[in-house]
Write an enzyme that holds these catalytic residues in place. Structure first.
Site, short mmCIF file in Angstrom:
data_model
loop_
_atom_site.label_atom_id
_atom_site.label_comp_id
_atom_site.label_asym_id
_atom_site.label_seq_id
_atom_site.Cartn_x
_atom_site.Cartn_y
_atom_site.Cartn_z
N THR A 9 -1.07 2.26 6.78
CA THR A 9 -0.88 1.04 6.01
C THR A 9 -0.88 -0.14 6.97
O THR A 9 -0.58 0.02 8.15
CB THR A 9 0.44 1.08 5.21
OG1 THR A 9 0.59 -0.13 4.47
CG2 THR A 9 1.64 1.26 6.12
N GLY A 10 -1.23 -1.30 6.47
CA GLY A 10 -1.24 -2.48 7.32
C GLY A 10 -2.46 -3.33 7.07
O GLY A 10 -3.02 -3.35 5.97
N ARG A 11 -2.91 -4.03 8.09
CA ARG A 11 -4.08 -4.89 7.97
C ARG A 11 -5.33 -4.02 8.03
O ARG A 11 -5.68 -3.46 9.07
CB ARG A 11 -4.09 -5.93 9.10
CG ARG A 11 -5.13 -7.02 8.91
CD ARG A 11 -5.11 -8.00 10.06
NE ARG A 11 -3.79 -8.63 10.22
CZ ARG A 11 -3.47 -9.41 11.26
NH1 ARG A 11 -4.34 -9.62 12.21
NH2 ARG A 11 -2.28 -9.95 11.32
N GLY A 12 -6.01 -3.90 6.90
CA GLY A 12 -7.10 -2.95 6.78
C GLY A 12 -8.19 -3.08 7.81
O GLY A 12 -8.69 -2.08 8.34
N THR A 25 0.84 -1.19 0.00
CA THR A 25 0.00 0.00 0.00
C THR A 25 0.88 1.24 0.00
O THR A 25 1.87 1.30 0.71
CB THR A 25 -0.91 0.02 1.23
OG1 THR A 25 -1.84 -1.07 1.15
CG2 THR A 25 -1.69 1.32 1.33
N ARG A 82 -14.52 -6.64 -1.49
CA ARG A 82 -13.98 -6.24 -0.19
C ARG A 82 -13.41 -4.82 -0.26
O ARG A 82 -12.74 -4.47 -1.22
CB ARG A 82 -12.91 -7.21 0.25
CG ARG A 82 -12.25 -6.88 1.60
CD ARG A 82 -10.93 -6.15 1.42
NE ARG A 82 -10.20 -5.97 2.68
CZ ARG A 82 -9.10 -5.26 2.82
NH1 ARG A 82 -8.57 -4.65 1.75
NH2 ARG A 82 -8.51 -5.13 3.99
N ILE A 83 -13.68 -4.00 0.75
CA ILE A 83 -13.14 -2.65 0.83
C ILE A 83 -12.30 -2.55 2.09
O ILE A 83 -12.73 -2.96 3.17
CB ILE A 83 -14.27 -1.60 0.83
CG1 ILE A 83 -14.99 -1.63 -0.51
CG2 ILE A 83 -13.72 -0.21 1.13
CD1 ILE A 83 -16.25 -0.80 -0.55
N GLY A 84 -11.10 -2.01 1.97
CA GLY A 84 -10.20 -1.90 3.10
C GLY A 84 -10.21 -0.53 3.74
O GLY A 84 -11.14 0.26 3.56
N ASP A 85 -9.14 -0.23 4.47
CA ASP A 85 -9.08 1.02 5.22
C ASP A 85 -8.70 2.22 4.37
O ASP A 85 -9.04 3.36 4.70
CB ASP A 85 -8.06 0.89 6.35
CG ASP A 85 -6.63 0.73 5.83
OD1 ASP A 85 -5.83 1.66 5.98
OD2 ASP A 85 -6.33 -0.33 5.26
#
EC number: 3.4.19.5
Length: 329
Positions: A245-248, A195, A223-226
């Protein structure tokens, strides 16, 4: 007060044994993009233009999980998302589900500038981008051999990147290398490399942020992330600009970017204190990192993962390009 800029290319379990052929291209890209941003700020460009410029350039680099390098869904397709936000006005734009647009962050910018809305997704966002003449390509443009291999590895392991998977899917690896990678990653393999994001502040204290991603390897379609969620992966106000950034899913639950700004606004914490608290206390270990700048030109880049591809520069001459924690940290 002076200008400052920071950018990231993702955080995760990045082993210190990471080979130069995997590491150096990303470091070179960060260095190049940092210089682009510095030159723009020195030329008195608005921070909004700076962060869009830098993130567009990062999206065009196939080593990152955004734009050209976007990872694949469980169906083998690309669904890109991006967000941009102006700190002074708090205007913002976000997009999800892009499959043909070369630079997702520029669609987000158009949503902010040309619509009464904040967030467009999927077919609507695609149509909007075409109507405004943004560059599009056939979806196959984004389906790289590297990402096909990453998806294959994820399916074989029956994992989604970031969801307790057992391999660093950011680079395809040979079967006989898997045990070595696992050992280097301490067995967790929770890599989030890819990201991209940028934050900037000018001499007048104007702030802006932008983030872009392809999401998670083997993610569900839709799927939608952060990244495009205002206050989670991306946020700016008059106090600071943040790109996470990271695990959404973890970043969304903790409203990471907004919490940094809230701690500054309501608790009076410095940028460094606020960011350190959020990364250290608000999200589980090994799940997140961020870059942030304040209105006064402070910069910070904390992470609780093994490493984070990152770079920053300030008007007073400070520059940093790194992956793993420094001795001071």
């Amino acid at each position: 007060m002076g200008w400052a800029i920071a950018l990231h290319g993702g955080a995760g379990d990045i082993p210190r044994s990471l080979s130069p052929d995997r590491r150096l291209p990303r470091e070179a890209a960060l260095r190049h993009c940092l210089q682009l941003g510095v030159s723009a700020l020195q030329s008195h460009a608005h921070p909004l233009d700076v962060v869009e410029l830098v993130v567009c350039e990062l999206e065009n680099h196939p080593q990152f999980n955004a734009g050209k390098g976007s990872v694949l869904t469980t169906d083998g397709t690309v669904e890109m998302e991006a967000c941009i936000m102006d700190g002074k006005t708090m205007r913002c734009g976000a997009v999800s589900g892009l499959t043909t647009v070369v630079n997702a962050v520029s669609v987000a910018r158009l949503v902010m500038d040309k619509t009464p809305h904040i967030y467009l997704g999927f077919q609507g966002a695609e149509a909007f981008a075409r109507e405004h003449g943004l560059e599009t390509v056939d979806p196959s443009h984004f389906i790289t051999p590297e990402n096909i291999e990453r998806l294959k590895q994820a399916k074989e392991a029956n994992r989604v990147q970031g969801m307790a998977q057992q391999i660093d899917y950011t680079q395809p690896i040979k079967q006989d290398e898997k045990s070595e990678v696992l050992a280097a990653n301490g067995g967790s393999g929770d890599s989030q490399i890819g990201t991209v994001g940028c934050v900037a502040v000018d001499r007048d204290g104007n702030l802006a942020t932008a983030t872009s991603t392809g999401g998670l390897v083997n993610k569900m379609v839709g799927r939608i992330g952060d990244t495009p969620v205002i206050g989670a992966g991306t946020y700016a106000n008059s106090y600071c600009a943040v790109s996470a950034t990271g695990r959404g899913e973890a970043v969304i639950r903790a409203t990471v970017a907004r919490d940094v700004a809230a701690l500054m606004e309501y608790k009076g914490l410095s940028l460094q204190e606020a960011a350190a608290y959020v990364v250290g206390e608000r999200v589980p270990q090994g799940t997140a990192g961020l870059v942030a700048v304040s209105a006064s030109g402070e910069v910070t880049m904390p992470f609780n993962t093994t490493g984070m591809f990152r770079a920053c520069a300030t008007e007073d001459g400070y520059t940093e390009i790194g992956i793993w924690p420094t001795e001071q940290e």
